[in-house]
Write a protein that holds these residues in place. Structure first.
Motif, short mmCIF file in Angstrom:
data_model
loop_
_atom_site.label_atom_id
_atom_site.label_comp_id
_atom_site.label_asym_id
_atom_site.label_seq_id
_atom_site.Cartn_x
_atom_site.Cartn_y
_atom_site.Cartn_z
N PRO A 11 1.00 -1.17 -0.51
CA PRO A 11 -0.03 0.18 0.42
C PRO A 11 0.70 1.28 -0.14
N CYS A 12 2.32 1.21 0.45
CA CYS A 12 3.04 2.20 0.66
C CYS A 12 4.88 2.32 0.42
N VAL A 13 4.92 3.04 0.06
CA VAL A 13 6.65 3.52 -0.75
C VAL A 13 6.60 4.92 0.43
N ILE A 14 7.74 4.41 1.73
CA ILE A 14 8.40 6.05 2.36
C ILE A 14 9.92 6.41 2.09
N ASN A 15 10.23 6.99 1.45
CA ASN A 15 11.61 7.76 1.00
C ASN A 15 12.10 8.69 2.21
N CYS A 16 12.73 7.78 3.18
CA CYS A 16 13.94 8.24 4.17
C CYS A 16 14.35 9.13 3.95
N ASP A 17 15.02 9.15 2.53
CA ASP A 17 15.90 10.11 2.29
C ASP A 17 15.48 10.47 0.74
N LEU A 18 15.69 11.14 0.36
CA LEU A 18 15.73 11.43 -1.38
C LEU A 18 16.57 10.48 -2.06
N PRO A 19 16.79 10.43 -2.90
CA PRO A 19 18.12 9.18 -3.88
C PRO A 19 18.26 10.51 -4.89
N TYR A 20 19.46 9.94 -4.77
CA TYR A 20 21.05 10.99 -5.43
C TYR A 20 20.73 10.85 -6.88
N ASN A 21 20.15 9.37 -7.38
CA ASN A 21 19.62 9.64 -8.77
C ASN A 21 18.15 9.83 -8.96
N GLY A 41 -1.27 2.96 -4.89
CA GLY A 41 -0.54 3.47 -3.49
C GLY A 41 -0.27 4.82 -3.19
N ASP A 42 0.60 4.43 -1.99
CA ASP A 42 0.76 6.25 -1.69
C ASP A 42 2.29 5.78 -1.81
N ALA A 43 2.92 7.21 -2.12
CA ALA A 43 4.46 7.28 -1.87
C ALA A 43 4.79 8.76 -0.71
N ILE A 44 5.18 8.39 -0.42
CA ILE A 44 5.27 9.22 0.73
C ILE A 44 7.10 9.44 0.91
N SER A 45 7.20 11.04 1.14
CA SER A 45 9.02 11.40 1.06
C SER A 45 8.97 12.30 1.71
N LEU A 46 10.33 12.36 2.42
CA LEU A 46 10.95 13.20 3.49
C LEU A 46 11.95 14.28 2.96
N TYR A 47 12.07 14.90 3.35
CA TYR A 47 13.37 15.99 2.41
C TYR A 47 12.78 17.36 3.93
N THR A 48 14.46 17.50 3.09
CA THR A 48 15.00 18.86 4.17
C THR A 48 15.14 19.37 3.14
N ASP A 49 15.76 21.33 3.86
CA ASP A 49 16.33 22.14 2.82
C ASP A 49 17.74 21.75 1.70
N LYS A 50 18.07 21.15 2.86
CA LYS A 50 19.34 20.40 1.49
C LYS A 50 19.14 19.39 1.31
N ASP A 51 17.68 19.43 1.02
CA ASP A 51 17.40 17.93 -0.69
C ASP A 51 16.58 18.93 -1.22
N ASP A 57 16.01 17.71 -9.31
CA ASP A 57 16.21 16.86 -10.34
C ASP A 57 14.83 15.95 -10.92
N ILE A 58 14.40 15.64 -9.64
CA ILE A 58 13.13 15.06 -9.63
C ILE A 58 12.02 15.42 -10.89
N GLU A 59 12.24 16.20 -9.67
CA GLU A 59 10.65 16.92 -11.03
C GLU A 59 10.80 17.46 -12.17
N LYS A 60 11.73 17.96 -12.97
CA LYS A 60 12.32 17.66 -14.16
C LYS A 60 12.24 16.48 -14.93
N MET A 61 12.76 15.67 -14.26
CA MET A 61 12.72 13.96 -15.10
C MET A 61 11.53 13.85 -15.00
N ILE A 62 10.45 13.32 -14.11
CA ILE A 62 9.29 12.93 -14.42
C ILE A 62 8.52 14.36 -14.48
#
Length: 507
Positions: free
Chosen positions: A351-361, A379-389, A395-400
């Motif tokens: 049902p769900c995937v969580i990105n504790c860290d955004l991938p470098y690629n 399904g749900d895809a939840i991602s956590l990000y900080t200022d440095k991410d 980059d992810i927004e540009k690709m998808i």
């Protein structure tokens, strides 16, 4: 769940683009939903295996790829994750190999005729399960070889004769070196997750394997993402390939809801635990960028009362497979993983995937969230990000080609923890410039001096005036010093020293 969708699956728009020398595109007269596997001319044995699993209608990538592969053409297939790429190449391969199938017990009658390469061990094991299920009622044999486990059983299986081999590149070359496999009759090559297979880290091994294959062969490449650089590189491995693209390249599934929450780096672990409890998630994959981070997060969730386990490259293959199996059986609620689990893993109704860290690629983001929303489910895809991410997020927004809505994790209150002992001293060392240990030691001595001075000033103790008098030597000490000087000035006769060889000379 297998990688074939049921007839209720969604069917996005698809297209076939042949190269200049390729045949004309395959025109589908009927709607995809009306096409059945029986329409492709597959053998009764294959159809029986599909019927056993309850599958009748193909997915778009299967409907487009199977007829082209059966024609003997090279194929470059791109489709979203969870759309059944494995069956798209394995079913026609089994059909083509049935012409050589026999029930003889002689290993010589079962040479390796098809090779399927995958980038990860987990994906190789999953592809092998699907292939074995599809050729269950045929005389064809299939086996899987990958590293991290004992090589002896794999060598025995290869020596007994097998037509289809699913392998990771490194372990396959080990078998080539030990001469337990012969690829001289392998006329079918498949590179699953080809974008990673053609990564610079895999390219040398891949080139060695390709050089062992016959020049006249059929090559297939399947992946969810194809960059322009990968397409140029693939041209050296494929001959006049037919490019099959289902929906837009590098796109995410429409049935996956993507959410971005901004948090502090120090509160990420608590945020993951809060999301799991708040949503009452009983089966979720959490991705971390590092092996240490994955282990730390798994321990944190266990301390919070959540059943969790970590799989990453430092785990043995048996540990990784045991953890994955426990997760599939529901014994573990949370599977914390690095990108070893980002590609190809098929978890039923995750049902769900969580990105504790955004991938470098950025491409890994597509594969990560592709673990949910498979086979037409939501399904749900939840991602956590900080200022440095922020750069990784852009980059992810540009690709998808999708703009995320940044949100705050409402209701989340991070836990207050008491500072650890020695934290003041560690913070002082962190404030000192890195690489200059003298500055750190100076700061530490300065802080110690400050604390001692403060302590001395805060205490009011009586001091004996005797200790404040200047030093005055006693009379006996003066006499002893004068006597020593007198003895030093008195000349002493020289001692006679014997010569080394002749002794003391006579006068």
């Amino acid at each position: 769940m297998s990688d074939i969708q049921s007839e209720q699956s969604q069917h996005p728009e698809s297209r076939i683009t042949p190269e200049p020398a390729a045949v004309a595109p395959v025109a589908l007269v009927e709607p995809i939903a009306a096409i059945r596997f029986a329409d492709f001319g597959l053998s009764p044995e294959i159809l029986r295996a599909l019927t056993d699993q309850g599958y009748v209608h193909p997915t778009p990538i299967q409907a487009e790829a199977i007829p082209v592969v059966l024609q003997g053409r090279d194929v470059m297939g791109a489709a979203q994750t969870g759309t059944g790429k494995t069956a798209g190449f394995s079913l026609p391969i089994i059909q083509l190999l049935l012409a050589h199938a026999n029930s003889s017990a002689s290993p010589a009658r079962h040479p390796v005729r098809a090779l399927i390469l995958t980038p990860t061990r987990e994906l190789a094991d999953q592809v092998a399960e699907n292939v074995k299920a599809y050729c269950r009622h045929t005389p064809l044999r299939a086996t899987v070889v990958f590293g991290g486990v004992d090589i002896a059983p794999q060598s025995a299986a290869l020596r007994s004769g097998v037509e289809i081999v699913i392998a990771t590149p490194g372990r396959l070359l080990d078998h080539v070196q030990q001469k337990t496999i012969n690829l001289s009759q392998t006329h079918l090559l498949v590179m699953d997750e080809a974008d990673r297979m053609l990564d610079m880290g895999f390219l040398p091994d891949l080139q060695r394997i390709v050089n062992l294959l016959p020049k006249e062969r059929q090559s297939l490449m399947f992946s969810a993402t194809f960059s322009p650089e990968i397409k140029k590189l693939a041209a050296s491995f494929l001959k006049n390939p037919v490019t099959i693209e289902v929906a837009r390249s590098n796109a995410t599934a429409d049935n996956v809801t993507q959410t971005m929450y901004k948090v502090n780096d120090q509160t990420k672990l608590d945020a993951v635990a809060y999301i799991i409890r708040e949503r009452n998630l009983k089966q979720v994959i959490v991705f971390s960028n590092t092996k240490i981070g994955a282990s730390r997060l798994a321990r944190h969730l266990e301390a919070e009362g959540i059943k969790a386990s970590a799989i990453h490259g430092d785990k043995t293959q048996n540990e990784r497979m045991a953890g994955l199996e426990a997760f599939k059986q529901g014994e573990i609620e949370v599977l914390v993983a690095t990108d070893v689990a980002a590609r190809g893993l098929d978890i039923a109704e995750l049902p769900c995937v969580i990105n504790c860290d955004l991938p470098y690629n950025a491409e890994d983001y597509v594969h990560r969230i592709g673990r949910t929303g498979r086979a037409g489910a939501s399904g749900d895809a939840i991602s956590l990000y900080t200022d440095k991410d922020e750069r990784l997020l852009v980059d992810i927004e540009k690709m998808i080609k999708h703009k995320f809505v940044r949100a705050e994790l409402t209701g989340f209150v991070p836990k207050l923890r008491a500072p650890e002992r020695g934290s003041e001293r560690s913070q002082e060392r962190e404030r000192a410039p890195r690489g200059d240990s003298s500055n750190g030691r100076t700061a530490e001595r300065s802080s110690q001096h400050t604390r001692s001075a403060y302590s001395a000033g805060s205490r009011k103790e009586k001091i004996d005036p005797w200790f404040l008098k200047p030093y005055e030597p006693s009379v006996s000490a003066v006499d002893s010093a004068q006597q020593g000087q007198a003895n030093a000035t008195t000349k002493q006769p020289k001692a006679k020293v014997a010569a080394l060889l002749g002794g003391i000379p006579k006068r």
